[in-house]
Design a protein around this motif. Structure first.
Motif, mmCIF file in Angstrom:
data_model
loop_
_atom_site.group_PDB
_atom_site.id
_atom_site.type_symbol
_atom_site.label_atom_id
_atom_site.label_comp_id
_atom_site.label_asym_id
_atom_site.label_seq_id
_atom_site.Cartn_x
_atom_site.Cartn_y
_atom_site.Cartn_z
ATOM 1 N N PRO A 47 54.442 -31.903 -60.038
ATOM 2 C CA PRO A 47 55.671 -31.129 -59.777
ATOM 3 C C PRO A 47 56.007 -30.139 -60.880
ATOM 4 O O PRO A 47 56.561 -29.070 -60.609
ATOM 5 N N GLU A 48 55.656 -30.449 -62.139
ATOM 6 C CA GLU A 48 56.051 -29.565 -63.233
ATOM 7 C C GLU A 48 55.299 -28.233 -63.234
ATOM 8 O O GLU A 48 55.738 -27.262 -63.866
ATOM 9 N N ILE A 49 54.158 -28.154 -62.530
ATOM 10 C CA ILE A 49 53.433 -26.884 -62.475
ATOM 11 C C ILE A 49 53.406 -26.296 -61.073
ATOM 12 O O ILE A 49 52.838 -25.217 -60.868
ATOM 13 N N LEU A 50 54.036 -26.979 -60.107
ATOM 14 C CA LEU A 50 53.993 -26.489 -58.725
ATOM 15 C C LEU A 50 54.636 -25.118 -58.594
ATOM 16 O O LEU A 50 54.170 -24.283 -57.809
ATOM 17 N N GLY A 51 55.696 -24.871 -59.368
ATOM 18 C CA GLY A 51 56.381 -23.579 -59.270
ATOM 19 C C GLY A 51 55.683 -22.459 -60.006
ATOM 20 O O GLY A 51 56.155 -21.311 -59.965
ATOM 21 N N ARG B 247 53.281 -14.181 -46.171
ATOM 22 C CA ARG B 247 53.756 -14.950 -47.315
ATOM 23 C C ARG B 247 52.963 -16.248 -47.406
ATOM 24 O O ARG B 247 52.301 -16.651 -46.439
ATOM 25 N N MET B 248 53.036 -16.866 -48.582
ATOM 26 C CA MET B 248 52.341 -18.125 -48.806
ATOM 27 C C MET B 248 53.327 -19.156 -49.351
ATOM 28 O O MET B 248 54.227 -18.820 -50.121
ATOM 29 N N GLU B 249 53.129 -20.405 -48.931
ATOM 30 C CA GLU B 249 53.926 -21.516 -49.429
ATOM 31 C C GLU B 249 52.991 -22.675 -49.751
ATOM 32 O O GLU B 249 51.851 -22.721 -49.270
ATOM 33 N N THR C 241 47.397 -31.752 -50.880
ATOM 34 C CA THR C 241 48.092 -30.461 -50.971
ATOM 35 C C THR C 241 47.955 -29.723 -49.658
ATOM 36 O O THR C 241 46.915 -29.809 -48.986
ATOM 37 N N CYS C 242 49.019 -28.977 -49.305
ATOM 38 C CA CYS C 242 48.998 -28.134 -48.096
ATOM 39 C C CYS C 242 49.429 -26.725 -48.476
ATOM 40 O O CYS C 242 50.577 -26.500 -48.874
ATOM 41 N N PHE C 243 48.490 -25.773 -48.371
ATOM 42 C CA PHE C 243 48.804 -24.360 -48.538
ATOM 43 C C PHE C 243 49.026 -23.754 -47.156
ATOM 44 O O PHE C 243 48.181 -23.923 -46.258
#
Length: 477
Positions: free
Chosen positions: A413-417, A450-452, A461-463
């Motif tokens: 979570p700390e690098i997800l953003g 856009r990408m999420e 993981t789901c891109f």
């Protein structure tokens, strides 16, 4: 002729110079008035000294008239001498205040008064006589008193007028200064702050991957427009560099895939070789139908090898930002075939929820993004796992949605953003040759999408890629 300078720096310097000149003018006027006020106070002080001295002088004059005591005359002489000293000491001040003519008249009266008093003192006439001489002394003394009183009154009036004139000066100066500073602030806001805010907004779009030029406006010779021109040149160069980066990443990806592609091509070639060898060995025994089937199998294997080579050539060809109508399912399958031999112990599946219309976008860019996501998932699942692609519509139904889902360790979570930030990576040096998520994000943005990302440590993981469908009002730019 236009005398207004074009550069903003000179305009700002001129605006502040006007303010400083005005402030200097206010200070100069105030200084001049205070100087005049100081001189008036000096004159008033001298006039009051004269008036006080003359009053004392006349008091002893009156006593001398009555008693004819030498003491009274001596005191009168003392104050008469003091009057002469004040007139001599304040000659310049009094001469400037009442004029040389009035000053000389004052000096003559003081001299006449001294002379008359000495004449009266020398005379032997009784106390009740010498009326003419006493009248002359009284008249001269009265003239001195009148002149001194007039001087005091005149200077007090002058001081009062100057003080009254100084009262509105600070208010007027402050008002004009506020107007000038308001103009300067408005000028800086319109010519500097507002254009910079616009440049900031449009630069944020550039940072998001939309390499659009900032529209020049205003005088082309001022600093803001020079900055705009420099940013536009930078945007153009960044766009060129990104295209070169995409192409170089494609070449690097081809290097990574070369072993698997060689194996992929080698399989149909081996099959063709075995078929031809069977035909040659059993040429006399094989019937027409059997021979035709074997030759058809050889042709199928040759087509398979040809498809692999064609896909590689199409993928490695330089992108020219040319939009075309793309079948998303076909593009996903074609991209998956490029990495099929990298999927050791990894199962791949593609789920199509519903038929979608063709999407108008840059085909090579989307394929490179998909390849990058596939390779990232494969490298994350080095011990095996499942790679799944789901194609369908988004919740709003006006976008196509491509989900690339893996069962890898997930993203903390700390690098997800930060994963879409430029130059951010968690891979060690020399590991991976992918496009980079920031560039992938920019490619999708340029295509109007856009990408999420969703990820939980230990749960994969789901891109998600969202692309506008025809008729949604958005698309490739």
């Amino acid at each position: 002729m236009n005398f207004v300078p074009r550069t903003i720096r000179v305009q700002i310097v001129m605006a502040f110079s006007v303010c400083f000149i005005f402030m200097g003018g206010i200070i100069a006027v105030s200084y001049f008035n205070f100087q005049r006020l100081t001189r008036s106070l000096q004159v008033l002080e001298a006039a009051e000294q004269l008036n006080s001295t003359i009053l004392e002088m006349r008091r002893y004059e009156k006593n001398f008239f009555i008693y004819r005591h030498d003491f009274n005359f001596e005191e009168n002489v003392t104050y008469t001498n003091q009057l002469s000293l004040i007139l001599e000491r304040e000659k310049d001040t009094l001469g400037e205040a009442i004029g040389p003519t009035n000053y000389e008249h004052f000096v003559r009266l003081a001299s006449d008064y001294r002379r008359l008093m000495e004449e009266l003192h020398r005379s032997d006439c009784p106390v009740d006589e010498c009326d003419d001489l006493r009248e002359q002394i009284r008249g001269t003394g009265q003239s001195l008193i009148v002149l001194a009183d007039q001087m005091v009154t005149t200077e007090r009036r002058a001081i009062n007028n100057r003080v009254q004139g100084l009262i509105p000066l600070p208010v007027l100066g402050l008002l004009v200064l506020v107007i000038l500073m308001s103009f300067v602030v408005f000028f800086i806001g319109e010519r500097v702050v507002r254009p910079l805010a616009r440049i900031t907004r449009e630069s944020e779009a550039v940072a998001a991957g939309a390499f659009q030029q900032i529209t020049p406006y205003g005088d082309p010779n001022n600093e803001i427009q020079v900055l705009v021109s420099a940013i536009n040149r930078m945007v153009t160069e960044l766009e060129k560099r990104q295209e070169q980066l995409v192409q170089s990443r494609k070449i690097a990806s081809l290097g990574t895939l070369s072993a698997g592609i060689a194996h992929e091509i080698n399989n149909p070639l081996n099959n063709i070789s075995l078929i031809l060898e069977s035909i040659l060995e059993d040429a006399q025994e094989i019937g027409g139908d059997e021979r035709h089937r074997l030759l058809q199998d050889a042709m199928d294997q040759a087509d398979r090898a040809s498809d692999i080579v064609r896909n590689l050539l199409e993928f490695s060809r330089a992108s020219h930002r040319k939009a075309e109508d793309v079948n998303l399912e076909e593009l996903i399958q074609k991209t998956a075939r490029l990495v099929r031999n990298e999927m050791h112990h990894i199962s791949f599946s593609c789920e199509v929820k519903e038929d979608l219309p063709r999407v108008h976008l840059e085909k090579g860019g989307l394929q490179q993004v998909l390849l990058n996501l596939f390779m990232n998932s494969i490298q994350a699942m080095d011990m095996g796992g499942e790679l799944r692609v789901v194609l369908g519509r988004s919740e709003t139904a006006d976008e196509a949605r491509i989900d690339v889902i893996d069962t890898g360790p997930g993203i903390p979570p700390e690098i997800l953003g930060q994963i879409f930030d430029p130059f951010f990576t968690t891979k060690q040096e020399g590991v991976g040759t992918g496009l980079g998520l920031s560039v992938s994000y920019n490619i999708i943005s340029k295509n109007g999408g856009r990408m999420e990302v969703e990820s939980k440590p230990g749960n994969g993981t789901c891109f998600s890629i969202f692309l506008p469908l025809p008729g949604s009002g958005s698309g490739w730019i």
